[in-house]
Design a protein around this motif. Structure first.
Motif, PDB file in Angstrom:
ATOM      1  N   ASP A 205       0.847  -1.190   0.000  1.00 19.70           N
ATOM      2  CA  ASP A 205       0.000   0.000   0.000  1.00 19.70           C
ATOM      3  C   ASP A 205       0.884   1.241   0.000  1.00 19.70           C
ATOM      4  N   LEU A 206       0.667   2.137  -0.971  1.00 21.81           N
ATOM      5  CA  LEU A 206       1.468   3.366  -1.067  1.00 21.81           C
ATOM      6  C   LEU A 206       1.320   4.235   0.178  1.00 21.81           C
ATOM      7  N   ARG A 207       0.135   4.203   0.797  1.00 22.76           N
ATOM      8  CA  ARG A 207      -0.070   5.012   1.998  1.00 22.76           C
ATOM      9  C   ARG A 207       0.856   4.568   3.126  1.00 22.76           C
ATOM     10  N   LEU A 208       1.042   3.264   3.269  1.00 25.07           N
ATOM     11  CA  LEU A 208       1.916   2.747   4.319  1.00 25.07           C
ATOM     12  C   LEU A 208       3.352   3.211   4.094  1.00 25.07           C
ATOM     13  N   ALA A 209       3.806   3.109   2.851  1.00 21.65           N
ATOM     14  CA  ALA A 209       5.162   3.562   2.541  1.00 21.65           C
ATOM     15  C   ALA A 209       5.293   5.066   2.764  1.00 21.65           C
TER      16      ALA A 209
ATOM     17  N   ILE B 197      -1.731  11.887   3.553  1.00 22.53           N
ATOM     18  CA  ILE B 197      -1.292  10.615   2.987  1.00 22.53           C
ATOM     19  C   ILE B 197      -2.387   9.563   3.108  1.00 22.53           C
ATOM     20  N   MET B 198      -3.084   9.543   4.230  1.00 22.49           N
ATOM     21  CA  MET B 198      -4.145   8.559   4.427  1.00 22.49           C
ATOM     22  C   MET B 198      -5.272   8.713   3.409  1.00 22.49           C
ATOM     23  N   PHE B 199      -5.440   9.917   2.862  1.00 25.45           N
ATOM     24  CA  PHE B 199      -6.471  10.154   1.854  1.00 25.45           C
ATOM     25  C   PHE B 199      -5.930   9.991   0.425  1.00 25.45           C
TER      26      PHE B 199
END
Length: 370
Positions: free
Chosen positions: A221-225, A335-337
């Motif tokens: 997941d790009l958000r996690l990175a 980032i979460m969005f």
């Protein structure tokens, strides 16, 4: 611990830290206690502690706040150690063994971190009661590491010779090398800030390893990175602050050099690119080239934003920490969005605006580009 050195260090540094930062600590205490109705205070904090022990995201946010507190303590103690009235410690405490010094400094840092330690101990107890063990153990390991690393940093500063005629191995090796403007702070880091640099890189490794271990099911997941990169850049705030301090105290003459603001802005971006080479290697080895470039640019843009804020209010660590904490929360939710790509131009635009308007605004004098 009733060792004489410990008593002196606690009275000079721990008590002094609380006297200087009493307003900020009282404000945080009011936020945690005063904003909650009395009949809900226990249940509120119990829920918060359970969330810390069960949610890695919540724990990451809390640890981010604790890191800022730790960085602030490092800054306070290191500045006080170099004050003229504290020079007696260089000639008295060094008579003791290094092990003795480490124990005394560890005890002093534990006193400084006592609000965090007390709250963490209560959170661990609540977590164990609710059968959570992994994240409470991570909290304990984090605090032990922070106390130990702090003791190492302070002992290193105290045992470093004040004689400016001696040169480090790096400076002797590079004595005849050309040193462009962009490289000066990098040399300074590896000459005078080696402990801070390697501690920061160790924190980066712990953040990256911990985040992707705890979220192994969504590791792509790009958000996690993006959150991991945000936490890594936040871990670099000490080095970012020291970069501005170095510029203001050692390179104040640079405002007279025929460099445009845009070139200087790119120079600082180059400095942080070099500082983030270890993280860049990890990015390009784990993600696709396009995704790695996006994450690296997001990290660089955030570092530049953190750096350029200092041109606005100067070497004010208290204000800086407050802004970093606020920005961390805002950027985290951006980032979460799924808006990581928005942060790159936004951070760079805001950073350049701060830089352009304030770089030459020194003692009320605004100078045009040359």
């Amino acid at each position: 611990m009733k060792q004489p050195l410990s008593n002196v260090l606690v009275k000079v540094f721990a008590f002094g830290f609380y006297q200087v930062h009493a307003p900020v600590l009282l404000f945080v205490f009011f936020i945690l206690v005063g904003c909650v109705p009395g009949n809900m205070l226990i249940s509120y904090h119990e829920s918060l502690m359970v969330a810390m022990c069960s949610s890695p995201v919540m724990l990451a946010i809390v640890i981010g706040g604790w890191l800022l507190y730790v960085f602030k303590s490092w800054h306070y103690v290191s500045v006080q150690l170099l004050a003229p009235e504290k020079q007696f410690l260089f000639y008295s405490s060094n008579a003791l063994s290094r092990k003795h010094q480490l124990k005394s400094w560890g005890y002093t840092q534990a006193i400084i971190l006592s609000p965090v330690i007390i709250y963490a101990v209560m959170a661990v107890c609540v977590g164990v009661v609710h059968h959570y063990y992994l994240l409470p153990a991570a909290m304990v390991l984090f605090l032990v590491a922070m106390v130990w690393w702090s003791a190492l940093i302070y002992t290193r500063i105290l045992n470093r010779l004040v004689d400016g005629s001696s040169q480090s191995f790096l400076l002797k090796l590079s004595n005849k090398w050309r040193k462009p403007y962009i490289s000066l702070y990098i040399y300074h880091v590896f000459d005078k800030l080696k402990v801070q640099y390697f501690v920061t890189k160790a924190l980066s490794w712990l953040i990256i390893t911990g985040v992707f271990y705890l979220f192994a099911d969504v590791k792509n997941d790009l958000r996690l990175a993006g959150i991991a990169i945000l936490a890594v850049i936040t871990a670099h705030v000490v080095l970012i602050f020291e970069a501005h301090r170095f510029e203001e105290t050692r390179l104040s003459f640079s405002r007279n050099l025929p460099y445009s603001r845009f070139r200087l802005f790119l120079n600082f971006a180059g400095v942080y690119f070099f500082m983030l080479i270890p993280e860049s290697v990890w990015l390009f080895s784990r993600f696709s080239p396009l995704m790695a470039v996006e994450l690296l640019l997001a990290g660089l843009s955030t570092a530049m934003l953190f750096h350029c804020l200092l041109y606005w209010f100067g070497l004010n660590m208290d204000k800086y920490i407050q802004w970093i904490l606020a920005l961390f929360i805002v950027l985290f939710w951006v980032i979460m969005f799924h808006l990581l790509w928005v942060l790159i131009p936004l951070n760079l635009g805001v950073a350049y605006l701060f830089f352009y308007r304030n770089y030459y605004n020194y003692q009320g004098i605004v100078v045009k580009d040359k």
